[in-house]
Design a protein around this motif. Sequence first.
Motif, PDB file in Angstrom:
ATOM      1  N   MET A 161      50.563 -18.509  53.848  1.00 50.04           N
ATOM      2  CA  MET A 161      50.168 -19.382  52.744  1.00 50.04           C
ATOM      3  C   MET A 161      51.091 -19.178  51.543  1.00 50.04           C
ATOM      4  SD  MET A 161      48.264 -21.813  51.844  1.00 50.04           S
ATOM      5  CE  MET A 161      47.306 -21.852  53.332  1.00 50.04           C
ATOM      6  N   SER A 162      51.478 -17.937  51.282  1.00 45.25           N
ATOM      7  CA  SER A 162      52.306 -17.682  50.103  1.00 45.25           C
ATOM      8  C   SER A 162      53.647 -18.405  50.196  1.00 45.25           C
ATOM      9  CB  SER A 162      52.512 -16.173  49.904  1.00 45.25           C
ATOM     10  OG  SER A 162      53.181 -15.605  51.013  1.00 45.25           O
ATOM     11  N   ILE A 163      54.254 -18.388  51.369  1.00 46.46           N
ATOM     12  CA  ILE A 163      55.555 -19.037  51.543  1.00 46.46           C
ATOM     13  C   ILE A 163      55.425 -20.551  51.387  1.00 46.46           C
ATOM     14  CG2 ILE A 163      57.470 -19.413  53.157  1.00 46.46           C
ATOM     15  CD1 ILE A 163      57.210 -16.520  51.983  1.00 46.46           C
ATOM     16  N   LYS A 164      54.371 -21.126  51.956  1.00 48.08           N
ATOM     17  CA  LYS A 164      54.151 -22.577  51.829  1.00 48.08           C
ATOM     18  C   LYS A 164      54.026 -22.971  50.359  1.00 48.08           C
ATOM     19  CE  LYS A 164      51.792 -23.396  56.191  1.00 48.08           C
ATOM     20  NZ  LYS A 164      50.550 -23.819  56.828  1.00 48.08           N
ATOM     21  N   LEU A 165      53.252 -22.186  49.605  1.00 48.58           N
ATOM     22  CA  LEU A 165      53.053 -22.501  48.187  1.00 48.58           C
ATOM     23  C   LEU A 165      54.358 -22.383  47.402  1.00 48.58           C
ATOM     24  CD1 LEU A 165      49.594 -20.838  47.654  1.00 48.58           C
ATOM     25  CD2 LEU A 165      50.138 -23.229  47.204  1.00 48.58           C
ATOM     26  N   ILE A 166      55.114 -21.359  47.667  1.00 52.85           N
ATOM     27  CA  ILE A 166      56.370 -21.173  46.941  1.00 52.85           C
ATOM     28  C   ILE A 166      57.368 -22.272  47.293  1.00 52.85           C
ATOM     29  CG2 ILE A 166      58.375 -19.650  46.698  1.00 52.85           C
ATOM     30  CD1 ILE A 166      56.293 -17.286  46.883  1.00 52.85           C
ATOM     31  N   LYS A 167      57.424 -22.654  48.554  1.00 53.32           N
ATOM     32  CA  LYS A 167      58.355 -23.724  48.962  1.00 53.32           C
ATOM     33  C   LYS A 167      57.962 -25.070  48.355  1.00 53.32           C
ATOM     34  CE  LYS A 167      60.343 -21.780  53.119  1.00 53.32           C
ATOM     35  NZ  LYS A 167      60.618 -21.977  54.546  1.00 53.32           N
ATOM     36  N   ILE A 168      56.671 -25.415  48.409  1.00 53.44           N
ATOM     37  CA  ILE A 168      56.256 -26.700  47.837  1.00 53.44           C
ATOM     38  C   ILE A 168      56.422 -26.689  46.320  1.00 53.44           C
ATOM     39  CG2 ILE A 168      53.755 -26.276  47.589  1.00 53.44           C
ATOM     40  CD1 ILE A 168      55.256 -29.537  48.902  1.00 53.44           C
ATOM     41  N   SER A 169      56.252 -25.524  45.697  1.00 51.03           N
ATOM     42  CA  SER A 169      56.442 -25.444  44.246  1.00 51.03           C
ATOM     43  C   SER A 169      57.899 -25.716  43.882  1.00 51.03           C
ATOM     44  CB  SER A 169      55.986 -24.087  43.701  1.00 51.03           C
ATOM     45  OG  SER A 169      56.915 -23.059  43.991  1.00 51.03           O
ATOM     46  N   ALA A 170      58.818 -25.284  44.736  1.00 48.12           N
ATOM     47  CA  ALA A 170      60.237 -25.547  44.482  1.00 48.12           C
ATOM     48  C   ALA A 170      60.539 -27.043  44.539  1.00 48.12           C
ATOM     49  CB  ALA A 170      61.103 -24.784  45.482  1.00 48.12           C
ATOM     50  N   VAL A 171      59.838 -27.760  45.415  1.00 49.78           N
ATOM     51  CA  VAL A 171      60.010 -29.218  45.492  1.00 49.78           C
ATOM     52  C   VAL A 171      59.520 -29.863  44.191  1.00 49.78           C
ATOM     53  CG1 VAL A 171      59.275 -31.320  46.701  1.00 49.78           C
ATOM     54  CG2 VAL A 171      59.876 -29.257  48.008  1.00 49.78           C
ATOM     55  N   TYR A 172      58.350 -29.439  43.713  1.00 50.34           N
ATOM     56  CA  TYR A 172      57.848 -29.956  42.436  1.00 50.34           C
ATOM     57  C   TYR A 172      58.816 -29.631  41.299  1.00 50.34           C
ATOM     58  CZ  TYR A 172      53.230 -31.069  44.379  1.00 50.34           C
ATOM     59  OH  TYR A 172      52.188 -31.601  45.098  1.00 50.34           O
ATOM     60  N   PHE A 173      59.401 -28.434  41.330  1.00 53.67           N
ATOM     61  CA  PHE A 173      60.364 -28.033  40.300  1.00 53.67           C
ATOM     62  C   PHE A 173      61.563 -28.968  40.301  1.00 53.67           C
ATOM     63  CE2 PHE A 173      63.483 -24.555  38.819  1.00 53.67           C
ATOM     64  CZ  PHE A 173      63.233 -24.802  37.490  1.00 53.67           C
ATOM     65  N   ALA A 174      62.091 -29.250  41.482  1.00 51.30           N
ATOM     66  CA  ALA A 174      63.242 -30.158  41.580  1.00 51.30           C
ATOM     67  C   ALA A 174      62.887 -31.546  41.048  1.00 51.30           C
ATOM     68  CB  ALA A 174      63.721 -30.245  43.026  1.00 51.30           C
ATOM     69  N   ILE A 175      61.724 -32.053  41.424  1.00 48.14           N
ATOM     70  CA  ILE A 175      61.301 -33.373  40.948  1.00 48.14           C
ATOM     71  C   ILE A 175      61.152 -33.366  39.434  1.00 48.14           C
ATOM     72  CG2 ILE A 175      59.427 -35.077  40.979  1.00 48.14           C
ATOM     73  CD1 ILE A 175      58.920 -34.171  43.938  1.00 48.14           C
ATOM     74  N   GLY A 176      60.505 -32.329  38.900  1.00 47.82           N
ATOM     75  CA  GLY A 176      60.311 -32.231  37.452  1.00 47.82           C
ATOM     76  C   GLY A 176      61.619 -32.144  36.689  1.00 47.82           C
ATOM     77  N   VAL A 177      62.564 -31.361  37.198  1.00 50.44           N
ATOM     78  CA  VAL A 177      63.855 -31.208  36.524  1.00 50.44           C
ATOM     79  C   VAL A 177      64.663 -32.501  36.595  1.00 50.44           C
ATOM     80  CG1 VAL A 177      66.088 -30.009  36.675  1.00 50.44           C
ATOM     81  CG2 VAL A 177      63.967 -28.714  36.783  1.00 50.44           C
ATOM     82  N   ILE A 178      64.661 -33.140  37.746  1.00 51.00           N
ATOM     83  CA  ILE A 178      65.381 -34.414  37.884  1.00 51.00           C
ATOM     84  C   ILE A 178      64.757 -35.469  36.967  1.00 51.00           C
ATOM     85  CG2 ILE A 178      65.855 -36.322  39.472  1.00 51.00           C
ATOM     86  CD1 ILE A 178      66.165 -34.080  41.672  1.00 51.00           C
ATOM     87  N   MET A 179      63.430 -35.484  36.908  1.00 50.53           N
ATOM     88  CA  MET A 179      62.745 -36.429  36.021  1.00 50.53           C
ATOM     89  C   MET A 179      63.114 -36.149  34.564  1.00 50.53           C
ATOM     90  SD  MET A 179      58.673 -37.163  35.640  1.00 50.53           S
ATOM     91  CE  MET A 179      58.574 -38.021  37.194  1.00 50.53           C
TER      92      MET A 179
END
Length: 123
Positions: free
Chosen positions: A1-19
Amino acid sequence: MSIKLIKISAVYFAIGVIMGMYMSMEHAFELMPVHAHLNLLGWTSLTLAGIIYHLFPKAAETTLAKIHFWGHNIGLPIMMLGLALFVYGHDQYEPAIAVGATITVVSVLLFVINVLKNVKAEG
């Protein structure tokens, strides 16, 4: 679960930074609430949850952890899409904000319950 959360959080980070970069380049800041929520509820919160689950694997193995993961990652996109459309004048999408926010908040509360029940000092 920890790895899934960290990986999906990185996707949100990329979207937020690009936005954020897009808003800055275009001097169009209407989506600032979406940008902030993606970075706080997506990147920051999910990264911290992933770290907590890594440090306390018993909490990561619970049904509460799974429900938190899926609810958070279903509710947040619904809420953000609804908010983006609402900000651009599509008032009919306001209920999507409420539905997504409710799913996300319930998921966060389940995370809190999980932490309170299953995060304990070893020994």
